[in-house]
Enzyme design. Structure first.
Site, mmCIF file in Angstrom:
data_model
loop_
_atom_site.group_PDB
_atom_site.id
_atom_site.type_symbol
_atom_site.label_atom_id
_atom_site.label_comp_id
_atom_site.label_asym_id
_atom_site.label_seq_id
_atom_site.Cartn_x
_atom_site.Cartn_y
_atom_site.Cartn_z
ATOM 1 N N SER A 261 0.830 -1.222 0.000
ATOM 2 C CA SER A 261 0.000 0.000 0.000
ATOM 3 C C SER A 261 0.858 1.263 0.000
ATOM 4 O O SER A 261 0.540 2.235 -0.702
ATOM 5 C CB SER A 261 -0.960 0.012 1.185
ATOM 6 O OG SER A 261 -0.306 -0.301 2.399
ATOM 7 N N HIS A 291 -1.909 -8.956 1.792
ATOM 8 C CA HIS A 291 -1.612 -7.686 2.482
ATOM 9 C C HIS A 291 -2.754 -7.429 3.479
ATOM 10 O O HIS A 291 -3.021 -8.260 4.343
ATOM 11 C CB HIS A 291 -1.429 -6.595 1.416
ATOM 12 C CG HIS A 291 -0.866 -5.295 1.904
ATOM 13 N ND1 HIS A 291 -0.200 -5.153 3.092
ATOM 14 C CD2 HIS A 291 -0.867 -4.038 1.345
ATOM 15 C CE1 HIS A 291 0.187 -3.897 3.250
ATOM 16 N NE2 HIS A 291 -0.215 -3.194 2.204
ATOM 17 N N HIS A 338 5.853 -12.869 7.166
ATOM 18 C CA HIS A 338 6.097 -11.477 6.765
ATOM 19 C C HIS A 338 7.283 -11.422 5.811
ATOM 20 O O HIS A 338 8.206 -12.234 5.915
ATOM 21 C CB HIS A 338 6.364 -10.579 7.975
ATOM 22 C CG HIS A 338 6.105 -9.145 7.685
ATOM 23 N ND1 HIS A 338 7.054 -8.316 7.147
ATOM 24 C CD2 HIS A 338 4.983 -8.402 7.831
ATOM 25 C CE1 HIS A 338 6.525 -7.116 6.981
ATOM 26 N NE2 HIS A 338 5.264 -7.134 7.387
ATOM 27 N N ARG A 347 3.201 -5.119 16.624
ATOM 28 C CA ARG A 347 1.802 -4.664 16.531
ATOM 29 C C ARG A 347 0.866 -5.757 17.046
ATOM 30 O O ARG A 347 -0.185 -5.480 17.623
ATOM 31 C CB ARG A 347 1.456 -4.300 15.074
ATOM 32 C CG ARG A 347 2.308 -3.172 14.514
ATOM 33 C CD ARG A 347 2.082 -2.958 13.035
ATOM 34 N NE ARG A 347 2.487 -4.098 12.235
ATOM 35 C CZ ARG A 347 2.360 -4.189 10.909
ATOM 36 N NH1 ARG A 347 1.833 -3.183 10.242
ATOM 37 N NH2 ARG A 347 2.762 -5.260 10.256
ATOM 38 N N ASP A 393 -2.197 -8.702 11.577
ATOM 39 C CA ASP A 393 -3.543 -9.149 11.236
ATOM 40 C C ASP A 393 -4.017 -10.363 12.031
ATOM 41 O O ASP A 393 -5.209 -10.658 12.068
ATOM 42 C CB ASP A 393 -3.610 -9.473 9.728
ATOM 43 C CG ASP A 393 -3.307 -8.253 8.887
ATOM 44 O OD1 ASP A 393 -3.843 -7.179 9.213
ATOM 45 O OD2 ASP A 393 -2.530 -8.363 7.930
HETATM 46 N N1 NMX Z 1 1.334 -19.963 5.679
HETATM 47 C C1 NMX Z 1 1.799 -20.876 4.807
HETATM 48 N N2 NMX Z 1 2.841 -20.692 3.994
HETATM 49 C C2 NMX Z 1 3.481 -19.520 4.110
HETATM 50 C C3 NMX Z 1 3.107 -18.547 5.030
HETATM 51 C C4 NMX Z 1 1.969 -18.783 5.824
HETATM 52 N N3 NMX Z 1 1.487 -17.873 6.677
HETATM 53 N N4 NMX Z 1 3.945 -17.492 4.905
HETATM 54 C C5 NMX Z 1 4.824 -17.801 3.943
HETATM 55 N N5 NMX Z 1 4.529 -19.028 3.451
HETATM 56 C C6 NMX Z 1 5.163 -19.701 2.329
HETATM 57 C C7 NMX Z 1 5.042 -18.848 1.083
HETATM 58 O O1 NMX Z 1 3.753 -18.969 0.503
HETATM 59 C C8 NMX Z 1 6.186 -19.384 0.236
HETATM 60 O O2 NMX Z 1 5.773 -20.608 -0.294
HETATM 61 P P1 NMX Z 1 6.185 -21.050 -1.799
HETATM 62 O O3 NMX Z 1 7.679 -20.993 -1.841
HETATM 63 O O4 NMX Z 1 5.625 -22.416 -1.943
HETATM 64 O O5 NMX Z 1 5.564 -20.043 -2.713
HETATM 65 C C9 NMX Z 1 7.256 -19.645 1.286
HETATM 66 O O6 NMX Z 1 6.557 -19.811 2.544
HETATM 67 C C10 NMX Z 1 8.267 -18.554 1.442
HETATM 68 O O7 NMX Z 1 7.600 -17.344 1.680
HETATM 69 P P2 NMX Z 1 8.277 -16.206 2.592
HETATM 70 O O8 NMX Z 1 9.514 -15.748 1.899
HETATM 71 O O9 NMX Z 1 8.398 -16.665 3.988
HETATM 72 O O10 NMX Z 1 7.155 -15.075 2.593
HETATM 73 P P3 NMX Z 1 6.923 -13.895 1.539
HETATM 74 O O11 NMX Z 1 7.831 -12.779 1.875
HETATM 75 O O12 NMX Z 1 6.961 -14.397 0.137
HETATM 76 O O13 NMX Z 1 5.406 -13.498 1.842
HETATM 77 C C11 NMX Z 1 3.560 -13.002 3.224
HETATM 78 C C12 NMX Z 1 5.048 -12.781 2.997
HETATM 79 C C13 NMX Z 1 3.106 -12.089 4.344
HETATM 80 C C14 NMX Z 1 2.798 -12.610 1.950
HETATM 81 C C15 NMX Z 1 3.325 -14.477 3.588
HETATM 82 O O14 NMX Z 1 3.977 -14.771 4.799
HETATM 83 C C16 NMX Z 1 1.866 -14.856 3.688
HETATM 84 O O15 NMX Z 1 1.271 -15.193 2.664
HETATM 85 N N6 NMX Z 1 1.243 -14.781 4.914
HETATM 86 C C17 NMX Z 1 -0.153 -15.034 5.079
HETATM 87 C C18 NMX Z 1 -0.958 -13.817 4.657
HETATM 88 C C19 NMX Z 1 -0.788 -12.686 5.634
HETATM 89 O O16 NMX Z 1 -0.882 -12.843 6.843
HETATM 90 N N7 NMX Z 1 -0.579 -11.466 5.101
HETATM 91 C C20 NMX Z 1 -0.535 -10.271 5.948
HETATM 92 C C21 NMX Z 1 0.827 -9.555 5.943
HETATM 93 C C22 NMX Z 1 0.766 -8.368 6.860
HETATM 94 N N8 NMX Z 1 -0.073 -7.301 6.330
HETATM 95 O O17 NMX Z 1 -0.913 -6.797 7.023
HETATM 96 O O18 NMX Z 1 0.038 -6.907 5.178
HETATM 97 C C1 MLT Z 2 2.128 -3.728 6.455
HETATM 98 O O1 MLT Z 2 1.746 -3.257 7.530
HETATM 99 O O2 MLT Z 2 2.213 -3.019 5.437
HETATM 100 C C2 MLT Z 2 2.391 -5.190 6.375
HETATM 101 O O3 MLT Z 2 2.935 -5.684 7.548
HETATM 102 C C3 MLT Z 2 3.080 -5.639 5.135
HETATM 103 C C4 MLT Z 2 4.502 -5.218 4.943
HETATM 104 O O4 MLT Z 2 5.103 -4.514 5.732
HETATM 105 O O5 MLT Z 2 5.063 -5.681 3.918
#
Ligand code: NMX
Ligand code: MLT
Length: 461
Positions: A261, A291, A338, A347, A393
């Site tokens: 964002s 996100h 994350h 947070r 979240d």
């Molecule tokens: N559950 C299952 N698998 C996960 C999770 C999770 N919570 N987090 C990461 N992974 C997987 C990810 O999908 C990836 O798999 P693959 O290689 O098969 O594609 C692998 O672990 C490596 O990912 P990372 O490097 O650890 O994470 P990345 O930086 O790519 O993504 C998020 C970060 C936040 C997108 C990811 O952790 C996620 O999808 N979390 C769940 C959604 C979430 O809670 N998002 C909110 C973030 C905060 N916000 O408010 O924005």
């Molecule tokens: C945010 O607050 O924007 C989320 O934790 C996602 C991020 O920092 O990448």
């Protein structure tokens, strides 16, 4: 010295700027001028210093870990979490001004800190509160636009469309069309940003009451602060909920510049799209489930677990089974992981602290805490998840449910209202510092193949 004069009746010539521009704006202008001089010197004397190197893997993997942006408002440390102008969340909860007798910081104070770079006084926070109160009127056509949408439209879509409909009010767009100097951009972006922040709670509350409360809208209460008034317009006047909103609006406001964002708002703003266009774009990014939408997904995921298990507080074993089932279905565990953080999100901890104080026996909150005991171990086992710990979240929805705000599709709108504080303060800085259009270089896989084979050189400009 200027501050003292501003709040006195007799204003001297030396602070003409403050009177002419408005106190906060003039102070921001002075700060930005100082930083602009510093950056000029940095670029002149150290512009060639290498800050990072880029690997092929990063180019394919979401540019993870590449330092490529400047965002003045906050900085994220992988282990300590977010610091706003150097202050951690526990420090902000302690140091930022509060309502009389209140326990949580006023987000107006955080905005001041992010914009000006200093902790505000109570008067400065009151000044921002009053300013936003005065600017909060929304033109009728914005509500009419929302009323034309099917009521079941996702609240984030309504929010984004509402912001776009308000773009008719952009002072920057009007001034640009008339023809202004580059040196004036920041002034109009500041005005638009203040107006937009002032109006967002009203827009969001309108969407909430339209979709979930049969269109029975609640007018603002001018005696309340920005977050308190937002809670009131949503229809929640419980003191506990007002305190929660102040905390919520503070902790979701900013997470340095690279999150979707913030980065989107910055990117779109760099094309000199006005703050309404840039912020709406940022909100479309926040609406993604990886996100900001994750906050609704967490409650949905827990609700489904409770449904499958027949309600009550599930055991750790039952949670473990449900987590493994979710993973086996190829889904992520919402609220965990994350891109930058490598520890439990402060947070999350701040919300846990709030819950321990105000609602320690709430069943859903206790489920969230039990999930926290189970999920990190399982995610660690997978071996690929870089951060197995909860993010912001994972906790937020359970607190909202406690106070009766059950409609989880609305949760990301709350996140979005808060996020305006950080990304719009940043946008003011972007224009005040004269940052150029953002335009990184992209390549093709064929180019990368040739580069690896030594047939091409890396671009150096
Ligand atoms: N559950 C299952 N698998 C996960 C999770 C999770 N919570 N987090 C990461 N992974 C997987 C990810 O999908 C990836 O798999 P693959 O290689 O098969 O594609 C692998 O672990 C490596 O990912 P990372 O490097 O650890 O994470 P990345 O930086 O790519 O993504 C998020 C970060 C936040 C997108 C990811 O952790 C996620 O999808 N979390 C769940 C959604 C979430 O809670 N998002 C909110 C973030 C905060 N916000 O408010 O924005
Ligand atoms: C945010 O607050 O924007 C989320 O934790 C996602 C991020 O920092 O990448």
């Amino acid at each position: 010295m200027r501050l003292i004069n501003y709040f006195c009746e007799n204003v001297t010539i030396s602070n003409y700027n403050f009177v002419y521009m408005g106190y906060i704006k003039a102070k921001f202008h002075d700060k930005a001028e100082e930083v602009a001089v510093e950056i000029k010197d940095l670029l002149k004397n150290h512009g060639d210093k290498q800050i990072d190197e880029v690997h092929v893997s990063q180019v394919y993997q979401g540019m993870r870990g590449i330092t490529g942006l400047v965002s003045e408002t906050s900085l994220l440390d992988p282990t300590d979490g977010i610091r706003f102008r150097g202050y951690s969340i526990p420090e902000l909860r302690d140091k930022l001004p509060k309502v009389p007798g209140g326990s949580e910081p006023l987000p107006e104070g955080l905005f001041y800190l992010m914009l000006i770079g200093e902790l505000p006084s109570e008067e400065e926070v009151q000044h921002i509160s009053n300013t936003w109160g005065r600017r909060s009127q929304i033109p009728r056509h914005v509500f009419n636009t929302i009323d034309k949408l099917p009521v079941e439209t996702h609240p984030m879509t309504q929010f984004s469309i509402g912001i776009m409909a308000m773009q008719t009010e952009s002072l920057f767009a009007k001034a640009y069309a008339k023809g202004i100097s580059k040196s004036e951009y920041w002034d109009y972006v500041y005005e638009d940003s203040m107006n937009l922040i002032a109006r967002l709670p009203r827009l969001a509350a309108y969407i909430y009451r339209r979709k979930y409360k049969g269109g029975q809208h609640i007018g603002p209460d001018p005696s309340l602060d920005w977050a308190g008034n937002f809670a009131h317009m949503l229809g929640y006047d419980d003191e506990g909920f007002l305190a929660l909103m102040r905390l919520y609006m503070t902790i979701h406001a900013d997470h340095e510049g690279g999150n979707v964002s913030a980065h989107t708002t910055h990117l779109v703003g760099s094309a000199l799209s006005d703050p309404y266009l840039a912020f709406a774009a940022g909100m479309n990014g926040l609406a993604g489930p990886l996100h900001g939408l994750a906050n609704q997904e967490v409650i949905r995921w827990i609700d489904q677990m409770r449904e499958e298990l027949g309600g009550g507080l599930p055991s750790k074993e039952e949670i473990e089974q449900y987590v493994r089932k979710t993973l086996a279905e190829g889904k992520v565990i919402p609220g965990y992981g994350h891109a930058v953080l490598r520890k439990t999100d402060p947070r999350f901890t701040a919300q846990m602290d709030f819950a321990k104080k105000h609602l320690p026996n709430d069943e859903l909150v206790n489920i969230v805490w039990r999930v926290y005991e189970v999920v990190p171990g399982i995610l660690k086992e997978l071996g690929k998840v870089k951060n197995p710990w909860p993010n912001v979240d994972a906790h937020s929805g359970s607190l909202l449910v406690h106070y009766g705000l059950m409609e989880y599709e609305f949760y990301t709108v709350l996140f979005g209202v808060s996020r305006s504080l950080g990304v719009l303060a940043s946008l003011c800085w972007d224009r005040a510092l004269g940052f150029p259009i953002e335009r990184p270089k992209s390549v093709t896989t064929q180019w990368i193949r040739k580069f690896i084979n030594g047939e091409l050189e890396a671009y150096d400009d």
